[in-house]
Design a protein around this motif. Sequence first.
Motif, mmCIF file in Angstrom:
data_model
loop_
_atom_site.group_PDB
_atom_site.id
_atom_site.type_symbol
_atom_site.label_atom_id
_atom_site.label_comp_id
_atom_site.label_asym_id
_atom_site.label_seq_id
_atom_site.Cartn_x
_atom_site.Cartn_y
_atom_site.Cartn_z
ATOM 1 N N ASN A 201 -53.568 -2.490 4.691
ATOM 2 C CA ASN A 201 -53.539 -1.160 5.291
ATOM 3 C C ASN A 201 -52.130 -0.852 5.771
ATOM 4 N N ILE A 202 -51.808 0.429 5.787
ATOM 5 C CA ILE A 202 -50.607 0.928 6.441
ATOM 6 C C ILE A 202 -51.083 1.813 7.575
ATOM 7 N N ILE A 203 -50.572 1.544 8.766
ATOM 8 C CA ILE A 203 -50.943 2.323 9.940
ATOM 9 C C ILE A 203 -49.700 3.063 10.406
ATOM 10 N N MET A 204 -49.824 4.380 10.474
ATOM 11 C CA MET A 204 -48.694 5.223 10.855
ATOM 12 C C MET A 204 -49.017 5.921 12.165
ATOM 13 N N PHE A 205 -48.127 5.780 13.154
ATOM 14 C CA PHE A 205 -48.300 6.432 14.449
ATOM 15 C C PHE A 205 -47.341 7.619 14.537
ATOM 16 N N ASP A 206 -47.878 8.803 14.730
ATOM 17 C CA ASP A 206 -47.054 10.005 14.887
ATOM 18 C C ASP A 206 -45.923 10.081 13.870
ATOM 19 N N ILE B 114 -39.423 -10.591 4.966
ATOM 20 C CA ILE B 114 -40.867 -10.854 4.968
ATOM 21 C C ILE B 114 -41.222 -11.917 3.941
ATOM 22 N N LEU B 115 -40.615 -11.840 2.775
ATOM 23 C CA LEU B 115 -40.925 -12.796 1.714
ATOM 24 C C LEU B 115 -40.437 -14.209 2.024
ATOM 25 N N LYS B 116 -39.545 -14.362 2.989
ATOM 26 C CA LYS B 116 -39.083 -15.687 3.412
ATOM 27 C C LYS B 116 -40.115 -16.405 4.286
ATOM 28 N N LEU B 117 -41.049 -15.639 4.850
ATOM 29 C CA LEU B 117 -42.054 -16.215 5.745
ATOM 30 C C LEU B 117 -43.141 -16.920 4.949
ATOM 31 N N PRO B 118 -43.832 -17.876 5.568
ATOM 32 C CA PRO B 118 -44.855 -18.638 4.836
ATOM 33 C C PRO B 118 -46.131 -17.855 4.533
ATOM 34 N N HIS B 119 -46.282 -16.672 5.096
ATOM 35 C CA HIS B 119 -47.503 -15.883 4.876
ATOM 36 C C HIS B 119 -47.468 -15.207 3.513
ATOM 37 N N SER B 120 -48.615 -15.135 2.871
ATOM 38 C CA SER B 120 -48.664 -14.526 1.542
ATOM 39 C C SER B 120 -49.515 -13.257 1.510
ATOM 40 N N GLY B 121 -49.998 -12.829 2.656
ATOM 41 C CA GLY B 121 -50.794 -11.611 2.712
ATOM 42 C C GLY B 121 -52.267 -11.925 2.775
ATOM 43 N N PRO B 122 -53.099 -10.904 2.736
ATOM 44 C CA PRO B 122 -52.742 -9.492 2.670
ATOM 45 C C PRO B 122 -52.038 -9.045 3.950
ATOM 46 N N TYR B 123 -51.216 -8.022 3.804
ATOM 47 C CA TYR B 123 -50.395 -7.537 4.898
ATOM 48 C C TYR B 123 -50.948 -6.243 5.479
ATOM 49 N N ILE B 124 -50.744 -6.097 6.781
ATOM 50 C CA ILE B 124 -50.947 -4.820 7.455
ATOM 51 C C ILE B 124 -49.558 -4.396 7.912
ATOM 52 N N LEU B 125 -49.158 -3.199 7.512
ATOM 53 C CA LEU B 125 -47.842 -2.677 7.859
ATOM 54 C C LEU B 125 -48.033 -1.475 8.764
ATOM 55 N N ALA B 126 -47.241 -1.390 9.821
ATOM 56 C CA ALA B 126 -47.420 -0.306 10.777
ATOM 57 C C ALA B 126 -46.072 0.178 11.284
ATOM 58 N N GLY B 127 -46.085 1.389 11.811
ATOM 59 C CA GLY B 127 -44.870 1.901 12.413
ATOM 60 C C GLY B 127 -45.078 3.280 12.991
ATOM 61 N N SER C 252 -43.398 6.950 13.986
ATOM 62 C CA SER C 252 -42.336 7.860 13.585
ATOM 63 C C SER C 252 -41.647 7.334 12.321
ATOM 64 N N MET C 253 -40.364 7.048 12.388
ATOM 65 C CA MET C 253 -39.636 6.531 11.230
ATOM 66 C C MET C 253 -40.228 5.197 10.756
ATOM 67 N N GLY C 254 -40.802 4.437 11.670
ATOM 68 C CA GLY C 254 -41.417 3.163 11.310
ATOM 69 C C GLY C 254 -42.553 3.321 10.319
ATOM 70 N N GLY C 255 -43.268 4.443 10.399
ATOM 71 C CA GLY C 255 -44.330 4.719 9.429
ATOM 72 C C GLY C 255 -43.772 4.952 8.039
ATOM 73 N N VAL C 256 -42.638 5.631 7.964
ATOM 74 C CA VAL C 256 -41.972 5.844 6.678
ATOM 75 C C VAL C 256 -41.503 4.511 6.116
ATOM 76 N N LEU C 257 -40.926 3.670 6.973
ATOM 77 C CA LEU C 257 -40.501 2.334 6.538
ATOM 78 C C LEU C 257 -41.697 1.520 6.040
ATOM 79 N N ALA C 258 -42.831 1.642 6.722
ATOM 80 C CA ALA C 258 -44.027 0.895 6.315
ATOM 81 C C ALA C 258 -44.446 1.269 4.894
ATOM 82 N N ILE C 259 -44.387 2.552 4.554
ATOM 83 C CA ILE C 259 -44.746 2.974 3.196
ATOM 84 C C ILE C 259 -43.779 2.383 2.174
ATOM 85 N N GLU C 260 -42.490 2.472 2.462
ATOM 86 C CA GLU C 260 -41.492 1.970 1.508
ATOM 87 C C GLU C 260 -41.601 0.454 1.354
#
Length: 176
Positions: free
Chosen positions: A92-97, A55-68, A70-78
């Motif tokens: 924001n972090i968006i967690m689905f199920d 993610i840090l290699k990309l030209p975007h600097s945020g703010p970020y929205i992270l989503a996932g 099941s396990m993707g939600g846990v990854l989003a938090i980390e």
Amino acid sequence: IFCFHGVGGNVLNYYPLIKSVGDHPFYGVQSKAVFTNDFVNQSITEMAKEYVEEILKLPHSGPYILAGGSMGGVLAIEVGNLLKEHGKEIKNIIMFDTFGPEVIKILNHQSLYRRIKKWFFKKILVLIDNPIIENRYQKIEKLNYKALNSHEISSYKGNITLIRAPKQKRGVYADD
């Protein structure tokens, strides 16, 4: 917007979301094992560190929205916690199920036999037709379940939106 893979490693389930994000850059972060034979036993923390590096290699600097889901939600938090350590803003972090690891262990024990039986009958025809592809996804799921079940979710200070499917009467999510 970054959407992280679930235990299956794939992000194709997020495809319908693309139309709803407008002009925001939208990235699906999927397991590298989906397209390679790199079946490395990684922890959730190790995966999150790798994803932050990308993610840090990309030209975007945020703010970020992270989503996932099941396990993707846990990854989003980390990933959110690690990006904050790099001075990045998380909108924001968006967690689905998404469940915490202790709830996953309880649910797996309560319905493991039923889920395996149902999965087996749904997948057996695919295994017969294409065992190489199915075995790849079985390996990915096995490694990701191992990582998820051994992970202790970090606390997160910030906005989290949790979206869950309706519950059945017993308080367990429907399998169908």
